[in-house]
Motif scaffolding. Structure first.
Motif, PDB file in Angstrom:
ATOM      1  N   PHE A 101     -63.156 -61.491   3.077  1.00 17.96           N
ATOM      2  CA  PHE A 101     -63.493 -62.564   2.535  1.00 17.96           C
ATOM      3  C   PHE A 101     -62.791 -62.711   1.110  1.00 17.96           C
ATOM      4  O   PHE A 101     -61.798 -61.850   0.916  1.00 17.96           O
ATOM      5  CB  PHE A 101     -65.036 -62.021   1.767  1.00 17.96           C
TER       6      PHE A 101
ATOM      7  N   LEU B   1     -69.011 -62.774   8.323  1.00 16.87           N
ATOM      8  CA  LEU B   1     -67.722 -63.445   8.137  1.00 16.87           C
ATOM      9  C   LEU B   1     -67.528 -64.204   9.664  1.00 16.87           C
ATOM     10  O   LEU B   1     -67.109 -65.410   9.347  1.00 16.87           O
ATOM     11  CB  LEU B   1     -66.421 -62.628   7.770  1.00 16.87           C
ATOM     12  N   ASN B   2     -67.761 -63.636  10.487  1.00 14.43           N
ATOM     13  CA  ASN B   2     -67.661 -64.307  11.839  1.00 14.43           C
ATOM     14  C   ASN B   2     -68.705 -65.386  12.291  1.00 14.43           C
ATOM     15  O   ASN B   2     -68.325 -66.362  12.966  1.00 14.43           O
ATOM     16  CB  ASN B   2     -67.694 -63.106  13.093  1.00 14.43           C
TER      17      ASN B   2
ATOM     18  N   LYS C  79     -66.009 -66.479  -0.107  1.00 13.09           N
ATOM     19  CA  LYS C  79     -65.730 -67.825   0.799  1.00 13.09           C
ATOM     20  C   LYS C  79     -64.840 -67.144   2.060  1.00 13.09           C
ATOM     21  O   LYS C  79     -64.322 -65.920   1.780  1.00 13.09           O
ATOM     22  CB  LYS C  79     -64.810 -68.685   0.153  1.00 13.09           C
ATOM     23  N   LYS C  80     -64.965 -67.631   3.129  1.00 11.64           N
ATOM     24  CA  LYS C  80     -64.260 -67.182   4.224  1.00 11.64           C
ATOM     25  C   LYS C  80     -62.831 -68.105   4.153  1.00 11.64           C
ATOM     26  O   LYS C  80     -62.573 -69.246   4.219  1.00 11.64           O
ATOM     27  CB  LYS C  80     -64.884 -67.531   5.637  1.00 11.64           C
TER      28      LYS C  80
ATOM     29  N   HIS D 172     -69.017 -68.516  14.097  1.00 10.94           N
ATOM     30  CA  HIS D 172     -68.315 -69.579  13.430  1.00 10.94           C
ATOM     31  C   HIS D 172     -69.054 -71.127  13.208  1.00 10.94           C
ATOM     32  O   HIS D 172     -68.639 -72.206  13.335  1.00 10.94           O
ATOM     33  CB  HIS D 172     -67.028 -70.013  14.242  1.00 10.94           C
TER      34      HIS D 172
END
Length: 270
Positions: free
Chosen positions: A196, A131-132, A269-270, A106
């Motif tokens: 995503f 993603l994480n 994008k996340k 993150h």
């Protein structure tokens, strides 16, 4: 990439011009009115030149920290020696591993990856990791081949008895989207399944033209298993790739070899 010096001599000339054009089309999306410092990740940073010259320098007023990762210790050492500073450093990391460093989770506003993600074997874990590692609302710009004749050449040559003793099944480069009729749709759906939000997923055909000297140096610099072959046999190994490649590609009107790629360019994008 297996040889930072050789790749910098020839690979940058061959690949960077196209990559720069893509980056030029998208980078303005990452530069916005938010003047806060950004944490940036470059996956598959290789020898570090592109990360420094074309990500760090254009975004230097936004950069709080830029980290380039690569699974090759040789590439990471070269990158840190030539391009590392207080704001940019390079780390050895395999993006497919489940154990992502705690400080990466993150953490990143922007994630870039150019000419690297086609090498991954565990695609789902790779993109879960990406993603994480992103912050909520973070942006990712990813560029990698969906298909190229080079990967058919690898498969043909590496399966020959002379070389298969040195190469495992895990070493093979897989391009799973080459078999889909609608690869863009398939990859976009895959990204959505991971979590995503795909802003754009395009597939473009590019042609790279090279002289016989250039294509030999280019192939030599990017064969991912070259270090697995005993040094006394590496020239023969390279020649086998070139012989096989030359049966599959042709000259253009300028008597240059033409190597065709189908390239994914993805903004998510996340």
């Amino acid at each position: 990439m297996n040889n930072p010096e050789l790749y910098l001599q020839i690979g940058t000339k061959i690949l960077d011009q196209y990559t720069l054009s893509v980056l030029g089309d998208y980078l303005h999306r990452f530069i916005n009115g938010d003047h806060g410092k950004k944490t940036i990740l470059d996956i598959g940073a290789g020898p570090g030149h592109f990360t420094y010259n074309n990500i760090y320098l254009p975004l230097r007023h936004q950069v709080g920290q830029l980290i380039g990762i690569d699974q090759s210790e040789k590439m990471v050492n070269h990158a840190n020696q030539h391009y590392g500073n207080e704001l940019i450093n390079f780390r050895q990391l395999n993006i497919e591993k489940k154990e992502v460093p705690e400080e990466f989770l993150h953490s990143f506003d922007y994630v870039f990856s150019f000419w690297a993600l086609h090498f991954v074997k565990d695609e789902e874990q790779t993109y879960i990791n990406i993603l994480n590692m992103m912050k909520p609302g973070g942006d990712a710009l990813l560029l990698f081949p969906a298909s190229c004749v080079l990967y058919d050449v690898y498969k043909k040559v590496w399966n020959r008895p002379r070389w298969s003793a040195f190469i495992t099944e895990d070493d093979f480069v897989r391009t799973p989207y080459s078999r889909f009729q609608r690869p863009q749709e398939s990859f976009s759906n895959f990204l959505s399944g991971v979590g995503f939000k795909t802003q754009e997923c395009s597939l473009s055909k590019i042609s790279l033209s090279m002289s016989d000297v250039e294509i030999k140096a280019f192939v030599a610099s990017i064969i991912p298993v070259m270090d697995k072959i005993p040094k006394d046999f590496q020239e023969d190994f390279l020649e086998d790739h070139l012989k096989e490649l030359f049966t599959r590609i042709s000259y253009n009107d300028d008597l240059l070899y033409v190597l065709d790629y189908n390239i994914f360019v993805v903004h998510a994008k996340k």
